[in-house]
Enzyme design. Structure first.
Site, PDB file in Angstrom:
ATOM      1  NE  ARG A  37      -2.597   0.686   2.110  1.00 28.94           N
ATOM      2  CZ  ARG A  37      -1.367   0.399   2.523  1.00 28.94           C
ATOM      3  NH1 ARG A  37      -0.848  -0.799   2.299  1.00 28.94           N
ATOM      4  NH2 ARG A  37      -0.649   1.312   3.146  1.00 28.94           N
ATOM      5  CB  CYS A  62       4.432  -0.761  -1.898  1.00 27.35           C
ATOM      6  SG  CYS A  62       5.891  -1.047  -0.861  1.00 27.35           S
TER       7      CYS A  62
END
Length: 278
Positions: A172, A233
């Protein structure tokens, strides 16, 4: 005070003269709420806390899990029996992200005695119950900003001038995949530091020395000589797990609560892709 507690230490504490308030924060991204699992069996005395309703505000431009209204959070903690002078232990099913969010929220709001059950419910091994507790109302009154918090501009500045960790999976970070947010990639200048590397095969945190070595290799130090550190995050949940690991290692750090979901809500913000250049 240590930031984590083992299952055996928790068993001793619950049998002692000053048992902690237990908060069950079971949650998994994309899964149904953890309440049915809690109802099917939980630690004796544990109160369920809903991450999305009580530890987060409504999703929007502030991200998928923005910080909740302080009054809502404070009421939820008092309902669970949390007082200013009561020790608190938080846990989830074992991943640790949701429990870390509860730990960070309480610490950010001024509670000084909060620990995470290392390994979560998966590592408990003790008896469970289906009895729903009715704790006495607590007196906890949140005092926000007791821990450092970053907004988008602060995160961008730290990525340039300090050290900003991206706690998501490496794919990611690189932008290879993005299952949850509108754009893949990372904040320019951020360093890839997946939370999965904070724990061993048993799901428990690595020893303090190993965590300190991990973060030192990424540029963070516990002796005060390194750069200021921040963490983000996808939505501000797994980043809290990174903050627990940094706390174990003795490294202070700030949370960018809005994280990638807030960053990418504004399409004018820059996005980097590809591997970590370090």
């Amino acid at each position: 005070m240590t930031v984590i507690i083992s299952a055996s230490e928790l068993a001793d504490a619950t049998a002692g003269p000053r048992p902690p308030v237990l908060l069950d924060v079971r949650y998994a991204p994309g899964a149904p709420p953890g309440r049915p699992e809690y109802d099917a069996g939980h630690l004796p005395g544990a109160v369920f806390v809903d991450l999305e309703a009580e530890l987060s505000g409504p999703p929007g431009d502030g991200g998928r899990h923005p910080l909740p209204d302080v009054a809502v959070f404070g009421a939820a903690m008092r309902r669970a029996g949390v007082s200013a002078d009561t020790p608190v232990v938080v846990h989830d099913a074992g991943l640790g992200w949701a429990a870390a969010r509860a730990w960070w929220m309480l610490r950010w709001a001024g509670h000084r005695d909060v620990r995470v059950l290392d390994g979560g419910l998966a590592g408990w091994g003790g008896p469970l119950t289906t009895e729903i507790p009715t704790p006495d109302e607590g007196d906890f009154s949140p005092v926000p900003d007791s821990l450092p918090l970053l907004d988008a501009d602060g995160a961008a500045a730290l990525a340039r001038d300090g050290l900003l960790f991206d706690a998501r999976a490496a794919e990611r970070y690189r932008g290879d995949v993005e299952p949850l947010d509108r754009v893949g990639g990372h904040i320019p200048g951020a360093v890839s530091a997946p939370t999965s590397e904070n724990v061993g095969a048993d799901g428990r945190f690595l020893p303090a020395e190993a965590l300190a070595a991990r973060f030192e290799a990424l540029g963070a130090t516990a002796d005060g000589t390194g750069p200021r550190v921040g963490v983000y995050c996808g939505s501000g949940v797994s980043a809290a797990h990174q903050l627990v690991a940094l706390e174990i290692a003795g490294i202070p750090a700030a949370l960018y609560a809005g994280s990638w979901s807030e960053w990418t809500a504004d399409l004018s913000r820059p996005v980097a892709t590809g591997p970590d250049p370090r």
